[in-house]
Design a protein around this motif. Structure first.
Motif, PDB file in Angstrom:
ATOM      1  N   LEU A   9      -1.917  18.431  34.367  1.00  0.00           N
ATOM      2  CA  LEU A   9      -1.520  17.698  33.163  1.00  0.00           C
ATOM      3  C   LEU A   9      -2.736  17.332  32.319  1.00  0.00           C
ATOM      4  O   LEU A   9      -2.708  17.459  31.093  1.00  0.00           O
ATOM      5  N   PHE A  10      -3.798  16.888  32.977  1.00  0.00           N
ATOM      6  CA  PHE A  10      -5.003  16.518  32.238  1.00  0.00           C
ATOM      7  C   PHE A  10      -5.564  17.721  31.486  1.00  0.00           C
ATOM      8  O   PHE A  10      -5.901  17.623  30.307  1.00  0.00           O
ATOM      9  N   GLY A  11      -5.645  18.860  32.145  1.00  0.00           N
ATOM     10  CA  GLY A  11      -6.168  20.064  31.490  1.00  0.00           C
ATOM     11  C   GLY A  11      -5.344  20.473  30.289  1.00  0.00           C
ATOM     12  O   GLY A  11      -5.883  20.770  29.215  1.00  0.00           O
ATOM     13  N   ALA A  12      -4.029  20.494  30.454  1.00  0.00           N
ATOM     14  CA  ALA A  12      -3.146  20.860  29.347  1.00  0.00           C
ATOM     15  C   ALA A  12      -3.225  19.826  28.230  1.00  0.00           C
ATOM     16  O   ALA A  12      -3.202  20.176  27.046  1.00  0.00           O
ATOM     17  N   ALA A  13      -3.338  18.561  28.606  1.00  0.00           N
ATOM     18  CA  ALA A  13      -3.422  17.488  27.612  1.00  0.00           C
ATOM     19  C   ALA A  13      -4.714  17.590  26.803  1.00  0.00           C
ATOM     20  O   ALA A  13      -4.711  17.408  25.585  1.00  0.00           O
ATOM     21  N   VAL A  14      -5.822  17.897  27.467  1.00  0.00           N
ATOM     22  CA  VAL A  14      -7.105  18.039  26.768  1.00  0.00           C
ATOM     23  C   VAL A  14      -7.040  19.221  25.805  1.00  0.00           C
ATOM     24  O   VAL A  14      -7.506  19.132  24.660  1.00  0.00           O
ATOM     25  N   LEU A  15      -6.447  20.313  26.252  1.00  0.00           N
ATOM     26  CA  LEU A  15      -6.290  21.475  25.374  1.00  0.00           C
ATOM     27  C   LEU A  15      -5.486  21.101  24.125  1.00  0.00           C
ATOM     28  O   LEU A  15      -5.918  21.344  22.996  1.00  0.00           O
ATOM     29  N   LYS A  16      -4.330  20.479  24.334  1.00  0.00           N
ATOM     30  CA  LYS A  16      -3.483  20.121  23.198  1.00  0.00           C
ATOM     31  C   LYS A  16      -4.180  19.112  22.290  1.00  0.00           C
ATOM     32  O   LYS A  16      -4.148  19.238  21.059  1.00  0.00           O
ATOM     33  N   ALA A  17      -4.829  18.115  22.900  1.00  0.00           N
ATOM     34  CA  ALA A  17      -5.505  17.086  22.104  1.00  0.00           C
ATOM     35  C   ALA A  17      -6.649  17.680  21.286  1.00  0.00           C
ATOM     36  O   ALA A  17      -6.892  17.243  20.160  1.00  0.00           O
ATOM     37  N   SER A  18      -7.334  18.682  21.830  1.00  0.00           N
ATOM     38  CA  SER A  18      -8.434  19.284  21.071  1.00  0.00           C
ATOM     39  C   SER A  18      -7.905  19.939  19.800  1.00  0.00           C
ATOM     40  O   SER A  18      -8.538  19.869  18.749  1.00  0.00           O
ATOM     41  N   PHE A  19      -6.734  20.546  19.872  1.00  0.00           N
ATOM     42  CA  PHE A  19      -6.123  21.121  18.669  1.00  0.00           C
ATOM     43  C   PHE A  19      -5.568  20.020  17.759  1.00  0.00           C
ATOM     44  O   PHE A  19      -5.678  20.124  16.532  1.00  0.00           O
ATOM     45  N   GLN A  20      -4.987  18.977  18.355  1.00  0.00           N
ATOM     46  CA  GLN A  20      -4.456  17.863  17.548  1.00  0.00           C
ATOM     47  C   GLN A  20      -5.564  17.210  16.736  1.00  0.00           C
ATOM     48  O   GLN A  20      -5.376  16.899  15.561  1.00  0.00           O
ATOM     49  N   LEU A  21      -6.698  16.978  17.370  1.00  0.00           N
ATOM     50  CA  LEU A  21      -7.803  16.298  16.691  1.00  0.00           C
ATOM     51  C   LEU A  21      -8.327  17.102  15.507  1.00  0.00           C
ATOM     52  O   LEU A  21      -8.860  16.538  14.556  1.00  0.00           O
ATOM     53  N   ILE A  52      -0.548  12.469  27.496  1.00  0.00           N
ATOM     54  CA  ILE A  52      -1.482  12.108  26.422  1.00  0.00           C
ATOM     55  C   ILE A  52      -1.254  10.651  26.010  1.00  0.00           C
ATOM     56  O   ILE A  52      -2.210   9.879  25.868  1.00  0.00           O
ATOM     57  N   THR A  53      -0.015  10.270  25.835  1.00  0.00           N
ATOM     58  CA  THR A  53       0.309   8.894  25.431  1.00  0.00           C
ATOM     59  C   THR A  53      -0.216   7.886  26.453  1.00  0.00           C
ATOM     60  O   THR A  53      -0.788   6.859  26.089  1.00  0.00           O
ATOM     61  N   SER A  54      -0.042   8.185  27.730  1.00  0.00           N
ATOM     62  CA  SER A  54      -0.439   7.261  28.797  1.00  0.00           C
ATOM     63  C   SER A  54      -1.939   7.254  29.068  1.00  0.00           C
ATOM     64  O   SER A  54      -2.457   6.308  29.653  1.00  0.00           O
ATOM     65  N   ASN A  55      -2.633   8.309  28.674  1.00  0.00           N
ATOM     66  CA  ASN A  55      -4.053   8.453  29.007  1.00  0.00           C
ATOM     67  C   ASN A  55      -4.882   8.845  27.788  1.00  0.00           C
ATOM     68  O   ASN A  55      -5.869   9.570  27.899  1.00  0.00           O
ATOM     69  N   ARG A  56      -4.478   8.358  26.634  1.00  0.00           N
ATOM     70  CA  ARG A  56      -5.058   8.821  25.364  1.00  0.00           C
ATOM     71  C   ARG A  56      -6.581   8.737  25.319  1.00  0.00           C
ATOM     72  O   ARG A  56      -7.247   9.693  24.920  1.00  0.00           O
ATOM     73  N   GLU A  57      -7.161   7.624  25.731  1.00  0.00           N
ATOM     74  CA  GLU A  57      -8.615   7.464  25.598  1.00  0.00           C
ATOM     75  C   GLU A  57      -9.365   8.531  26.408  1.00  0.00           C
ATOM     76  O   GLU A  57     -10.254   9.208  25.879  1.00  0.00           O
ATOM     77  N   ALA A  58      -9.006   8.715  27.664  1.00  0.00           N
ATOM     78  CA  ALA A  58      -9.692   9.696  28.517  1.00  0.00           C
ATOM     79  C   ALA A  58      -9.456  11.114  28.022  1.00  0.00           C
ATOM     80  O   ALA A  58     -10.382  11.938  28.005  1.00  0.00           O
ATOM     81  N   VAL A  59      -8.235  11.406  27.596  1.00  0.00           N
ATOM     82  CA  VAL A  59      -7.903  12.753  27.121  1.00  0.00           C
ATOM     83  C   VAL A  59      -8.678  13.068  25.844  1.00  0.00           C
ATOM     84  O   VAL A  59      -9.276  14.147  25.722  1.00  0.00           O
ATOM     85  N   GLU A  60      -8.699  12.148  24.905  1.00  0.00           N
ATOM     86  CA  GLU A  60      -9.403  12.405  23.647  1.00  0.00           C
ATOM     87  C   GLU A  60     -10.919  12.483  23.844  1.00  0.00           C
ATOM     88  O   GLU A  60     -11.584  13.278  23.189  1.00  0.00           O
ATOM     89  N   LYS A  61     -11.461  11.683  24.771  1.00  0.00           N
ATOM     90  CA  LYS A  61     -12.893  11.793  25.070  1.00  0.00           C
ATOM     91  C   LYS A  61     -13.209  13.182  25.594  1.00  0.00           C
ATOM     92  O   LYS A  61     -14.167  13.815  25.167  1.00  0.00           O
ATOM     93  N   ALA A  63     -11.457  15.890  25.150  1.00  0.00           N
ATOM     94  CA  ALA A  63     -11.207  16.867  24.086  1.00  0.00           C
ATOM     95  C   ALA A  63     -12.380  16.933  23.118  1.00  0.00           C
ATOM     96  O   ALA A  63     -12.625  17.981  22.515  1.00  0.00           O
ATOM     97  N   ARG A  64     -13.103  15.848  22.992  1.00  0.00           N
ATOM     98  CA  ARG A  64     -14.287  15.823  22.106  1.00  0.00           C
ATOM     99  C   ARG A  64     -15.550  16.276  22.840  1.00  0.00           C
ATOM    100  O   ARG A  64     -16.635  16.274  22.274  1.00  0.00           O
ATOM    101  N   GLY A  65     -15.411  16.601  24.138  1.00  0.00           N
ATOM    102  CA  GLY A  65     -16.551  17.066  24.916  1.00  0.00           C
ATOM    103  C   GLY A  65     -17.428  15.956  25.438  1.00  0.00           C
ATOM    104  O   GLY A  65     -18.572  16.186  25.839  1.00  0.00           O
ATOM    105  N   GLN A  66     -16.883  14.738  25.455  1.00  0.00           N
ATOM    106  CA  GLN A  66     -17.649  13.596  25.960  1.00  0.00           C
ATOM    107  C   GLN A  66     -17.294  13.376  27.433  1.00  0.00           C
ATOM    108  O   GLN A  66     -16.159  13.639  27.843  1.00  0.00           O
TER     109      GLN A  66
END
Length: 68
Positions: A9-21, A52-61, A63-66
């Motif tokens: 889930l984390f991997g798929a969420a990071v992928l999706k969030a990277s495109f969302q951002l 993504i909703t439940s883990n937004r901060e970690a997923v978006e970080k 996705a930004r490569g942080q």
């Protein structure tokens, strides 16, 4: 080593969030890659959105490569 459901889930969420951002959810690249990732990982889009909703901060970080 097999990935846990949460890792998948984390991997798929990071992928999706990277495109969302980048506001690129309608891009051909996303539309080509994302459905295959879901299929390969045995996930549904709603599960990824909920993660993504439940883990937004970690997923978006990630996705930004942080570091998370």
């Amino acid at each position: 080593m097999a990935k846990t459901r949460e890792q998948k889930l984390f991997g798929a969420a990071v992928l999706k969030a990277s495109f969302q951002l980048r506001e690129a959810l309608e891009s051909p690249a996303f539309k080509l890659v994302y459905p295959g990732v879901l299929r390969d990982l045995g996930l549904e889009d709603k599960e990824v959105d909920d993660f993504i909703t439940s883990n937004r901060e970690a997923v978006e970080k990630a996705a930004r490569g942080q570091p998370t």
